[in-house]
Scaffold this active site. Structure first.
Site, short mmCIF file in Angstrom:
data_model
loop_
_atom_site.label_atom_id
_atom_site.label_comp_id
_atom_site.label_asym_id
_atom_site.label_seq_id
_atom_site.Cartn_x
_atom_site.Cartn_y
_atom_site.Cartn_z
CD GLU A 99 -2.79 0.98 2.58
OE1 GLU A 99 -3.22 -0.16 2.93
OE2 GLU A 99 -3.07 2.01 3.21
CG ASP A 101 -1.54 4.72 2.95
OD1 ASP A 101 -2.34 4.27 2.15
OD2 ASP A 101 -1.26 4.21 4.06
CD GLU A 103 -3.91 8.14 6.08
OE1 GLU A 103 -4.89 7.43 6.29
OE2 GLU A 103 -2.94 8.23 6.87
CD GLN A 116 0.20 9.88 8.79
OE1 GLN A 116 0.43 10.56 9.79
NE2 GLN A 116 -0.53 8.79 8.86
CG ASN A 118 2.55 4.27 6.42
OD1 ASN A 118 3.71 3.88 6.40
ND2 ASN A 118 1.68 3.89 7.34
CG ASP A 126 3.87 0.26 12.05
OD1 ASP A 126 2.78 0.89 12.14
OD2 ASP A 126 4.02 -0.89 12.50
NE ARG A 127 9.10 0.51 5.57
CZ ARG A 127 8.66 -0.72 5.28
NH1 ARG A 127 7.43 -0.89 4.85
NH2 ARG A 127 9.47 -1.76 5.39
CD GLU A 128 2.89 5.73 10.49
OE1 GLU A 128 4.05 5.50 10.94
OE2 GLU A 128 1.92 4.97 10.68
CD1 TRP A 193 -7.51 9.59 13.44
CD2 TRP A 193 -5.52 10.22 12.62
NE1 TRP A 193 -7.52 9.36 12.09
CE2 TRP A 193 -6.32 9.73 11.55
CE3 TRP A 193 -4.22 10.67 12.33
CZ2 TRP A 193 -5.86 9.68 10.23
CZ3 TRP A 193 -3.77 10.62 11.01
CH2 TRP A 193 -4.59 10.12 9.98
NE ARG A 258 5.97 4.43 14.91
CZ ARG A 258 5.54 4.87 13.74
NH1 ARG A 258 5.84 6.10 13.35
NH2 ARG A 258 4.83 4.10 12.97
#
Ligand SMILES: *[C@@H]1O[C@H](CO)[C@@H](O)[C@H](O)[C@H]1NC(C)=O
Ligand SMILES: *[C@@H]1O[C@H](CO)[C@@H](O)[C@H](O)[C@H]1NC(C)=O
Length: 270
Positions: A99, A101, A103, A116, A118, A126-128, A193, A258
């Site tokens: 995927e 992304d 956003e 954002q 990803n 989990d690669r924002e 969020w 993180r």
């Protein structure tokens, strides 16, 4: 000499073709969420997604793609868009999916959107990364897309690369290269969020919220006009560094809390 001429002529005709024929969105996409909140107009050349208190909305492409230069022009929700999320992404289906992304996180009138991005490869995300844009994305249409080859994925905003994810399969990092992806977009309530970490809620008195789309295009990399698509050009690297220096506000690679040890692609793609 001869072949040079013919190649030039071929590129020229291809350009005319691309200029002339902007795509019929009603032929390429189906409504995937809330048919009464999606509007095709201008003979199918434009599309609007709407979010109100009853529902968000979304669409998905009828075709799937494996590699290509894939773009859409979008004009984001104007005015008070706080709490809204306009998601625009490519995704494969099933488990271990890939995927890519975009956003767009809305904001109060006059406050900047956040974009954002990803990357998921074989189910691993989990690669924002987050950036501000260098223009107001609600005033005009801008082009958002990916240049996706077997060697790298460039996230593009107009002609500016904002992110690169290169193929580091050799270093054990999964890379999207086997699963065809569809193109999707949706407009939804993300106010738990999205805006200032969820502090700013949607003001429904400003609904309906509307995002507009046009000129979807897909170029297979085979016809990408004689450029060497295997390497990221030095011009592209320069622009990417400009974005990172001036507009980047979050990068998972630098998030020590993180990832005390940054993921392997981080050191290789900086
Ligand atoms: C909204 O505006 C505030 C204030 O300028 C900013 O801190 C924030 O990053 C902006 N974007 C989002 C999505 O919260
Ligand atoms: C439509 O998109 C293509 C490819 O991104 C671009 O070359 C062309 O200029 C766009 N057309 C319009 C009218 O913006």
């Amino acid at each position: 000499m001869g072949s040079f001429f013919y190649r030039g002529f071929f590129v020229f005709s291809l350009l005319i073709l691309l200029e002339g024929a902007t795509c019929r969105l009603d032929k390429e996409f189906s409504v995937s969420w809330a048919v009464d909140h999606v509007r095709f107009f201008k003979g199918g050349h434009k599309l609007q997604l709407t979010l109100d208190q009853n529902s968000g909305s979304g669409f998905s492409s009828k075709n799937k793609y494996l590699f290509g230069n894939i773009n859409m022009q979008i004009k984001l929700v104007p005015g008070d868009s706080a709490g809204t999320v306009t998601a625009y992404y490519l995704s494969s289906e099933g488990s271990n999916h890939d995927e890519l992304d975009f956003e767009f996180l809305g904001n109060k009138s006059g406050e900047p959107y956040v974009l954002q991005t990803n990357v998921y490869a074989s189910g691993q995300g989990d690669r924002e990364q987050r950036i501000y844009l260098w223009f107001d994305p609600t005033k005009h249409f801008h082009s958002y897309g990916v240049i996706w080859t077997a060697q790298h994925i460039l996230f593009m905003v107009d002609s500016v690369p904002i992110r690169v994810f290169r193929n580091h399969k050799a270093a054990g990092v999964a890379y999207p290269e086997k699963q065809a992806m569809g193109v999707y977009s949706s407009l939804w309530n993300g106010d738990n969020w999205a805006t200032q970490g969820g502090l700013v809620k949607i003001d429904w008195s400003h609904a309906p919220f509307v995002a507009t789309y046009r000129n979807f295009s897909v170029q297979s990399m085979a016809e990408s006009m004689g450029e060497d698509v295997r390497a990221v050009s030095s011009e592209q690297w320069k622009k990417l560094q400009w974005v990172k220096k001036n507009f980047m506000i979050y990068n998972y690679c630098n998030d020590k809390q993180r990832y005390p040890l940054p993921p392997p692609e981080c050191s290789m793609d900086m």
